[in-house]
Design a protein around this motif. Structure first.
Motif, PDB file in Angstrom:
ATOM      1  N   VAL A 203     -38.801   1.667 -24.537  1.00 10.30           N
ATOM      2  CA  VAL A 203     -38.969   2.407 -23.357  1.00 10.30           C
ATOM      3  C   VAL A 203     -39.399   1.543 -22.076  1.00 10.30           C
ATOM      4  CG1 VAL A 203     -40.143   4.331 -22.371  1.00 10.30           C
ATOM      5  CG2 VAL A 203     -39.347   4.725 -24.338  1.00 10.30           C
ATOM      6  N   LEU A 204     -40.633   0.683 -22.508  1.00  4.49           N
ATOM      7  CA  LEU A 204     -41.142  -0.187 -21.480  1.00  4.49           C
ATOM      8  C   LEU A 204     -40.062  -1.262 -21.044  1.00  4.49           C
ATOM      9  CD1 LEU A 204     -44.477  -0.774 -22.946  1.00  4.49           C
ATOM     10  CD2 LEU A 204     -44.049   0.651 -20.966  1.00  4.49           C
ATOM     11  N   ARG A 205     -39.417  -1.418 -21.993  1.00  5.05           N
ATOM     12  CA  ARG A 205     -38.394  -2.819 -21.538  1.00  5.05           C
ATOM     13  C   ARG A 205     -37.189  -2.085 -20.791  1.00  5.05           C
ATOM     14  NH1 ARG A 205     -36.396  -7.724 -25.441  1.00  5.05           N
ATOM     15  NH2 ARG A 205     -38.742  -7.960 -25.136  1.00  5.05           N
ATOM     16  N   GLN A 206     -36.810  -1.045 -21.411  1.00  3.50           N
ATOM     17  CA  GLN A 206     -35.443  -0.214 -20.217  1.00  3.50           C
ATOM     18  C   GLN A 206     -35.886   0.075 -19.125  1.00  3.50           C
ATOM     19  OE1 GLN A 206     -32.460  -0.120 -20.879  1.00  3.50           O
ATOM     20  NE2 GLN A 206     -32.073   1.413 -19.076  1.00  3.50           N
ATOM     21  N   MET A 207     -37.389   0.551 -19.010  1.00  2.00           N
ATOM     22  CA  MET A 207     -37.713   1.198 -17.517  1.00  2.00           C
ATOM     23  C   MET A 207     -38.319  -0.091 -16.818  1.00  2.00           C
ATOM     24  SD  MET A 207     -36.565   4.225 -17.821  1.00  2.00           S
ATOM     25  CE  MET A 207     -37.568   4.760 -16.213  1.00  2.00           C
ATOM     26  N   ALA A 208     -38.382  -1.093 -17.427  1.00  3.94           N
ATOM     27  CA  ALA A 208     -39.245  -2.080 -16.691  1.00  3.94           C
ATOM     28  C   ALA A 208     -40.744  -1.619 -16.207  1.00  3.94           C
ATOM     29  CB  ALA A 208     -38.477  -2.637 -15.330  1.00  3.94           C
TER      30      ALA A 208
ATOM     31  N   GLN B 199     -46.420   7.106 -14.442  1.00  9.61           N
ATOM     32  CA  GLN B 199     -45.301   7.255 -15.779  1.00  9.61           C
ATOM     33  C   GLN B 199     -45.400   8.687 -16.267  1.00  9.61           C
ATOM     34  OE1 GLN B 199     -47.219   4.359 -15.578  1.00  9.61           O
ATOM     35  NE2 GLN B 199     -45.495   3.201 -14.422  1.00  9.61           N
ATOM     36  N   VAL B 200     -46.799   9.058 -16.584  1.00  6.07           N
ATOM     37  CA  VAL B 200     -46.834  10.339 -17.597  1.00  6.07           C
ATOM     38  C   VAL B 200     -46.479  11.389 -16.467  1.00  6.07           C
ATOM     39  CG1 VAL B 200     -48.745  11.678 -18.301  1.00  6.07           C
ATOM     40  CG2 VAL B 200     -48.924   9.627 -18.859  1.00  6.07           C
ATOM     41  N   GLN B 201     -46.659  11.286 -15.234  1.00  3.18           N
ATOM     42  CA  GLN B 201     -46.463  12.465 -14.253  1.00  3.18           C
ATOM     43  C   GLN B 201     -45.086  12.559 -14.218  1.00  3.18           C
ATOM     44  OE1 GLN B 201     -47.694  11.656 -10.292  1.00  3.18           O
ATOM     45  NE2 GLN B 201     -46.852  13.712  -9.501  1.00  3.18           N
ATOM     46  N   ALA B 202     -44.075  11.337 -14.318  1.00  2.00           N
ATOM     47  CA  ALA B 202     -42.613  11.297 -14.335  1.00  2.00           C
ATOM     48  C   ALA B 202     -42.119  11.775 -15.520  1.00  2.00           C
ATOM     49  CB  ALA B 202     -42.188   9.970 -13.888  1.00  2.00           C
ATOM     50  N   ILE B 203     -42.693  11.508 -16.616  1.00  2.00           N
ATOM     51  CA  ILE B 203     -42.236  11.861 -18.024  1.00  2.00           C
ATOM     52  C   ILE B 203     -42.438  13.476 -18.196  1.00  2.00           C
ATOM     53  CG2 ILE B 203     -42.536  12.023 -20.492  1.00  2.00           C
ATOM     54  CD1 ILE B 203     -43.371   8.798 -19.842  1.00  2.00           C
ATOM     55  N   THR B 204     -43.459  14.090 -17.684  1.00  2.00           N
ATOM     56  CA  THR B 204     -44.050  15.248 -17.657  1.00  2.00           C
ATOM     57  C   THR B 204     -43.015  16.161 -16.948  1.00  2.00           C
ATOM     58  OG1 THR B 204     -46.348  14.772 -18.115  1.00  2.00           O
ATOM     59  CG2 THR B 204     -45.729  17.138 -17.377  1.00  2.00           C
ATOM     60  N   ALA B 205     -42.765  15.808 -15.840  1.00  2.00           N
ATOM     61  CA  ALA B 205     -41.724  16.925 -14.815  1.00  2.00           C
ATOM     62  C   ALA B 205     -40.300  16.706 -15.287  1.00  2.00           C
ATOM     63  CB  ALA B 205     -42.009  15.816 -13.513  1.00  2.00           C
ATOM     64  N   ILE B 206     -39.912  15.547 -15.947  1.00  2.00           N
ATOM     65  CA  ILE B 206     -38.527  15.480 -16.356  1.00  2.00           C
ATOM     66  C   ILE B 206     -38.426  16.310 -17.608  1.00  2.00           C
ATOM     67  CG2 ILE B 206     -36.625  14.153 -17.271  1.00  2.00           C
ATOM     68  CD1 ILE B 206     -37.550  12.124 -15.169  1.00  2.00           C
ATOM     69  N   VAL B 207     -39.375  16.247 -18.642  1.00  2.99           N
ATOM     70  CA  VAL B 207     -39.144  17.049 -19.944  1.00  2.99           C
ATOM     71  C   VAL B 207     -39.659  18.485 -19.681  1.00  2.99           C
ATOM     72  CG1 VAL B 207     -40.403  17.343 -22.322  1.00  2.99           C
ATOM     73  CG2 VAL B 207     -39.927  14.742 -21.165  1.00  2.99           C
TER      74      VAL B 207
ATOM     75  N   VAL C  41     -40.635  10.254 -28.305  1.00  2.00           N
ATOM     76  CA  VAL C  41     -39.581   8.795 -28.101  1.00  2.00           C
ATOM     77  C   VAL C  41     -40.622   7.974 -27.219  1.00  2.00           C
ATOM     78  CG1 VAL C  41     -38.414   9.549 -26.229  1.00  2.00           C
ATOM     79  CG2 VAL C  41     -37.436   7.958 -27.530  1.00  2.00           C
ATOM     80  N   PHE C  42     -41.211   8.489 -26.406  1.00  2.00           N
ATOM     81  CA  PHE C  42     -42.183   7.519 -25.389  1.00  2.00           C
ATOM     82  C   PHE C  42     -43.170   7.031 -26.181  1.00  2.00           C
ATOM     83  CE2 PHE C  42     -39.741  10.364 -22.629  1.00  2.00           C
ATOM     84  CZ  PHE C  42     -39.368   9.427 -21.509  1.00  2.00           C
ATOM     85  N   ARG C  43     -43.729   7.415 -27.256  1.00  2.00           N
ATOM     86  CA  ARG C  43     -44.643   6.983 -28.038  1.00  2.00           C
ATOM     87  C   ARG C  43     -44.249   5.943 -29.211  1.00  2.00           C
ATOM     88  NH1 ARG C  43     -48.789   4.183 -27.850  1.00  2.00           N
ATOM     89  NH2 ARG C  43     -49.800   5.775 -26.576  1.00  2.00           N
ATOM     90  N   VAL C  44     -43.170   6.678 -30.156  1.00  2.00           N
ATOM     91  CA  VAL C  44     -42.835   5.789 -31.186  1.00  2.00           C
ATOM     92  C   VAL C  44     -41.804   4.919 -30.872  1.00  2.00           C
ATOM     93  CG1 VAL C  44     -43.286   7.796 -32.839  1.00  2.00           C
ATOM     94  CG2 VAL C  44     -41.011   7.625 -31.781  1.00  2.00           C
TER      95      VAL C  44
ATOM     96  N   ARG D 241     -49.548  18.736 -21.828  1.00  2.00           N
ATOM     97  CA  ARG D 241     -50.723  18.283 -22.598  1.00  2.00           C
ATOM     98  C   ARG D 241     -50.522  17.172 -23.764  1.00  2.00           C
ATOM     99  NH1 ARG D 241     -55.850  17.191 -22.699  1.00  2.00           N
ATOM    100  NH2 ARG D 241     -54.472  15.267 -23.313  1.00  2.00           N
ATOM    101  N   MET D 242     -49.127  17.322 -24.175  1.00  2.00           N
ATOM    102  CA  MET D 242     -48.696  16.222 -25.199  1.00  2.00           C
ATOM    103  C   MET D 242     -48.404  14.833 -24.544  1.00  2.00           C
ATOM    104  SD  MET D 242     -46.609  18.666 -28.129  1.00  2.00           S
ATOM    105  CE  MET D 242     -45.285  19.364 -26.736  1.00  2.00           C
ATOM    106  N   THR D 243     -47.917  15.174 -23.505  1.00  2.00           N
ATOM    107  CA  THR D 243     -47.702  13.738 -22.618  1.00  2.00           C
ATOM    108  C   THR D 243     -48.835  13.003 -22.360  1.00  2.00           C
ATOM    109  OG1 THR D 243     -45.679  15.047 -21.650  1.00  2.00           O
ATOM    110  CG2 THR D 243     -46.209  12.803 -20.883  1.00  2.00           C
ATOM    111  N   ALA D 244     -49.886  13.869 -21.988  1.00  2.00           N
ATOM    112  CA  ALA D 244     -51.036  13.278 -21.436  1.00  2.00           C
ATOM    113  C   ALA D 244     -51.725  12.694 -22.804  1.00  2.00           C
ATOM    114  CB  ALA D 244     -52.062  14.308 -20.702  1.00  2.00           C
ATOM    115  N   LEU D 245     -51.658  13.398 -23.843  1.00  2.00           N
ATOM    116  CA  LEU D 245     -52.201  12.925 -25.298  1.00  2.00           C
ATOM    117  C   LEU D 245     -51.506  11.765 -25.683  1.00  2.00           C
ATOM    118  CD1 LEU D 245     -53.976  13.151 -27.666  1.00  2.00           C
ATOM    119  CD2 LEU D 245     -52.241  14.583 -28.724  1.00  2.00           C
TER     120      LEU D 245
END
Length: 238
Positions: free
Chosen positions: A200-205, A213-221, A192-195, A119-123
């Motif tokens: 994040v965008l530069r490192q991850m290209a 991206q939300v799906q990937a972040i959610t699964a890993i966290v 960290v993905f928001r602030v 929920r927080m990642t989607a938000l």
């Protein structure tokens, strides 16, 4: 037979209704423009005249709707709190109900933490939260009355619930330091993905944080949180 009522006069109340609607729209525009300015420039450097101009309103509207610049600043904080609160409300209600009836076991607590991560990642991926983040980060650095509004209405509600779930998941005491640190660690992995969005965008290209991206972040966290909670549970039961 009761007497027939005379037909309502067309448009009798329209001016008042239209006036109220126009006032609400003006108030909302002022809040949205002020959110951007306060987030980018801070309270002192922000011009209420500029806000009024960009919101297509008279500067007197700020006094009328908010009582002045400070009231507008607090209204922005309330807007942020209301928006986030509405987005997390279904999850909050679910967690509160589960905790109230005592139906949450350790594994169920882990699943609810994973649901909170999703929920927080989607938000955080919602476009509006970019402006929210700028405002909140300023308040984190130098808290004012506005921070209290956001904390009391959102953070101060959700964090204790998550902390309770973390404690159940790890066989710990909700009041313990370890339960608190674990809770903040899980939330921090998402923030960290928001602030730190630019890094994040530069490192991850990445060009954006979109659905994939939300799906990937959610699964890993979620996996990270589950691993931490299960490891802590094992340590606490030996």
């Amino acid at each position: 037979m009761p007497p027939r009522r005379a037909p309502a006069r067309a448009g009798k109340h329209e001016p008042r209704v239209r006036g109220a609607a126009d006032g609400d729209a003006t108030r909302q525009r002022l809040i949205e423009v002020a959110l951007d300015h306060f987030g980018r420039r801070g309270f002192e450097a922000t011009s209420t005249r500029t806000i009024a101009q960009q919101a297509r309103a008279n500067i007197s509207a700020i006094l009328y709707h908010f009582g002045g610049k400070h009231g507008l600043y607090i209204a922005v904080a309330e807007h942020i709190a209301d928006f986030i609160g509405s987005r997390v409300a279904p999850l909050r209600i679910q967690i509160e109900a589960a905790l109230a009836n005592g139906s949450v076991d350790a594994d169920g607590a882990v699943r609810l933490v994973e649901a909170a991560v999703a929920r927080m990642t989607a938000l955080m991926a919602e476009p509006q939260t970019e402006a929210f983040a700028r405002f909140i980060v300023r308040e984190q650095q130098e808290p004012t009355e506005a921070f209290a509004v956001i904390y009391d209405r959102v953070m101060g509600v959700m964090l204790p619930l998550l902390r309770h779930l973390v404690a159940i998941a790890t066989h710990d005491d909700p009041a313990s330091e370890t339960a608190g640190v674990r809770t903040i660690t899980i939330v921090g992995q998402l923030l960290v993905f928001r602030v730190a969005r630019a890094a994040v965008l530069r490192q991850m290209a990445w060009q954006e944080v979109g659905p994939s991206q939300v799906q990937a972040i959610t699964a890993i966290v979620q996996r990270s949180a589950r691993a931490m909670l299960l490891t802590a549970r094992a340590e606490n039961t030996t």
